[in-house]
Design an enzyme around this catalytic site. Structure first.
Site, PDB file in Angstrom:
ATOM      1  CE  LYS A  55      32.680 -12.738  31.464  1.00 49.17           C
ATOM      2  NZ  LYS A  55      33.415 -11.502  30.733  1.00 49.17           N
ATOM      3  CG  ASP A  80      28.142 -12.682  30.518  1.00 50.60           C
ATOM      4  OD1 ASP A  80      28.296 -12.813  29.499  1.00 50.60           O
ATOM      5  OD2 ASP A  80      28.828 -11.834  30.995  1.00 50.60           O
TER       6      ASP A  80
HETATM    7  P1  ATP Z   1      30.061  -8.782  33.594  1.00 58.51           P
HETATM    8  O1  ATP Z   1      31.166  -9.538  33.644  1.00 58.51           O
HETATM    9  O2  ATP Z   1      28.684  -9.855  33.562  1.00 58.51           O
HETATM   10  O3  ATP Z   1      29.761  -7.492  33.049  1.00 58.51           O
HETATM   11  P2  ATP Z   1      30.772  -7.818  36.008  1.00 58.51           P
HETATM   12  O4  ATP Z   1      32.042  -8.756  36.665  1.00 58.51           O
HETATM   13  O5  ATP Z   1      31.349  -6.623  35.408  1.00 58.51           O
HETATM   14  O6  ATP Z   1      29.813  -8.707  35.119  1.00 58.51           O
HETATM   15  P3  ATP Z   1      29.472  -7.880  38.677  1.00 58.51           P
HETATM   16  O7  ATP Z   1      30.418  -8.310  39.603  1.00 58.51           O
HETATM   17  O8  ATP Z   1      28.194  -9.172  38.384  1.00 58.51           O
HETATM   18  O9  ATP Z   1      29.942  -7.208  37.409  1.00 58.51           O
HETATM   19  O10 ATP Z   1      28.529  -6.679  39.192  1.00 58.51           O
HETATM   20  C1  ATP Z   1      27.886  -5.750  38.590  1.00 58.51           C
HETATM   21  C2  ATP Z   1      26.919  -5.003  39.479  1.00 58.51           C
HETATM   22  O11 ATP Z   1      26.015  -5.882  39.959  1.00 58.51           O
HETATM   23  C3  ATP Z   1      27.504  -4.701  40.836  1.00 58.51           C
HETATM   24  O12 ATP Z   1      27.705  -3.207  40.874  1.00 58.51           O
HETATM   25  C4  ATP Z   1      26.666  -5.019  41.850  1.00 58.51           C
HETATM   26  O13 ATP Z   1      26.008  -4.007  42.769  1.00 58.51           O
HETATM   27  C5  ATP Z   1      25.382  -5.915  41.385  1.00 58.51           C
HETATM   28  N1  ATP Z   1      25.116  -7.007  41.809  1.00 58.51           N
HETATM   29  C6  ATP Z   1      24.237  -7.807  41.912  1.00 58.51           C
HETATM   30  N2  ATP Z   1      24.256  -9.008  42.583  1.00 58.51           N
HETATM   31  C7  ATP Z   1      25.624  -9.197  42.411  1.00 58.51           C
HETATM   32  C8  ATP Z   1      26.423 -10.449  43.039  1.00 58.51           C
HETATM   33  N3  ATP Z   1      25.753 -11.317  43.395  1.00 58.51           N
HETATM   34  N4  ATP Z   1      27.682 -10.276  42.965  1.00 58.51           N
HETATM   35  C9  ATP Z   1      28.475  -9.177  42.452  1.00 58.51           C
HETATM   36  N5  ATP Z   1      27.552  -7.972  42.201  1.00 58.51           N
HETATM   37  C10 ATP Z   1      26.415  -8.045  42.066  1.00 58.51           C
END
Ligand code: ATP
Length: 292
Positions: free
Chosen positions: A11, A137
């Site tokens: 998203k 989310d």
């Molecule tokens: P949001 O937009 O909800 O804040 P994000 O895109 O910033 O999420 P994610 O990519 O979900 O962040 O990853 C944040 C942390 O979560 C990473 O540092 C990672 O170690 C951990 N994590 C746990 N499971 C996953 C997964 N399936 N994919 C990515 N990261 C994951």
């Protein structure tokens, strides 16, 4: 069904406002969410032993309970008292820690897939209730499309589909801690709140230029000062013809919207050959009907 393949979509936020802080550290938000055509692949296989095995193409991601896929499978198995185990193969394509809900969407796809596989017949609302315990989310990642997200992210209102457009996504190689961004957000009278209601109207009237002019993210007040690259990418996207550009979530990903395919492709190649090339994606808004 012993095997299921799912697409877990990323998203972006067309608008993100923070309207308050709760004593428990959570924030009350008003966000306009939009699914884009960029996805992780999630394959789930049923196994006979009572195990959860997660494999992923990214060696630095955890494969234990700290992976949201694992956490989602564990929660589902415990809640629904499922005896069989699962083997999940996660092919990450969405940039990690990027503000694109990568982990949350993997968790959402896992919940949805397990509900199909074990024929447990939970409704979307029931899956969302389960999902919010994994992350704010996750309910939106089950709903997808264009939506208003309120509360801590659990109060969702589907909106009209945002007008079609191309979306150039650029993730600079910097790590931005979501915790740092929220902790350093100063919610005083100097802050510029995005016009969420105006954005909803612009979406309703399918007016991409209006949508572009109303893009706004209150968290930029923290990140643009701290990470000048984010502002540079925004400026470059606009100079290359984007109708609007914004940081998604708590960053550092920046996206630019384009209503002209040629300009979008030119901008894409420009970024592809530059320092952010590895994590640059030319994509579009998407309104998926299913997870397959
Ligand atoms: P949001 O937009 O909800 O804040 P994000 O895109 O910033 O999420 P994610 O990519 O979900 O962040 O990853 C944040 C942390 O979560 C990473 O540092 C990672 O170690 C951990 N994590 C746990 N499971 C996953 C997964 N399936 N994919 C990515 N990261 C994951």
């Amino acid at each position: 069904m012993d095997n299921i393949n799912l697409k877990a979509y990323a998203k972006i936020n067309l608008a993100l406002d923070v309207i308050g802080r709760r004593p428990n550290g959570y924030h009350d938000v008003r966000m306009i969410m939009q699914t884009i055509r960029l996805y992780d692949k999630v394959n789930i296989k049923r196994i006979q032993t009572n195990d959860i095995i997660v494999k992923t193409n990214l060696h630095y991601l955890p494969t234990n309970e700290n992976n949201l896929v694992y956490a989602a499978a564990k929660l589902f198995k415990e809640t629904l008292k499922i005896k069989d185990g699962v083997h999940v193969n996660l092919e990450k394509r969405i940039p990690v820690a990027a503000g694109m809900a990568g982990g949350s969407t993997d968790a959402a796809a896992t919940l949805w897939g397990l509900n199909e596989m074990f024929e447990t017949k939970l409704t979307l609302e029931e899956l969302m209730k389960l999902g919010v315990t994994l992350g704010a989310d996750v309910p939106y990642c089950l709903l997808r499309g264009t939506a208003l997200s309120e509360g801590i992210g659990e109060i969702l209102t589907p909106l009209d589909n945002a007008p079609p457009c191309l979306c150039l996504v650029v993730k600079p190689p910097i790590s931005v801690s979501t915790k740092f961004v929220y902790e350093n957000l100063v919610l005083d009278s100097n802050i510029e709140h995005p016009n969420i209601d105006g954005m909803i109207k612009a979406i309703h009237s399918r007016d991409l230029l209006k949508v572009s002019s109303l893009l706004g993210n209150v968290l930029e007040s923290v990140t643009l000062q701290e990470y000048p690259q984010i502002k540079q990418i925004k400026d470059e996207l606009l100079s290359l013809g984007a109708t609007g550009a914004l940081m998604s979530g708590s960053g550092p990903t920046v996206f630019g919207l384009f209503n002209d395919k040629k300009l979008a492709e030119k901008a894409f190649y420009q970024f592809k050959v530059g320092e952010y090339g590895k994590q640059t994606f030319l994509t579009s808004f998407y309104h998926p009907k299913s997870f397959s």
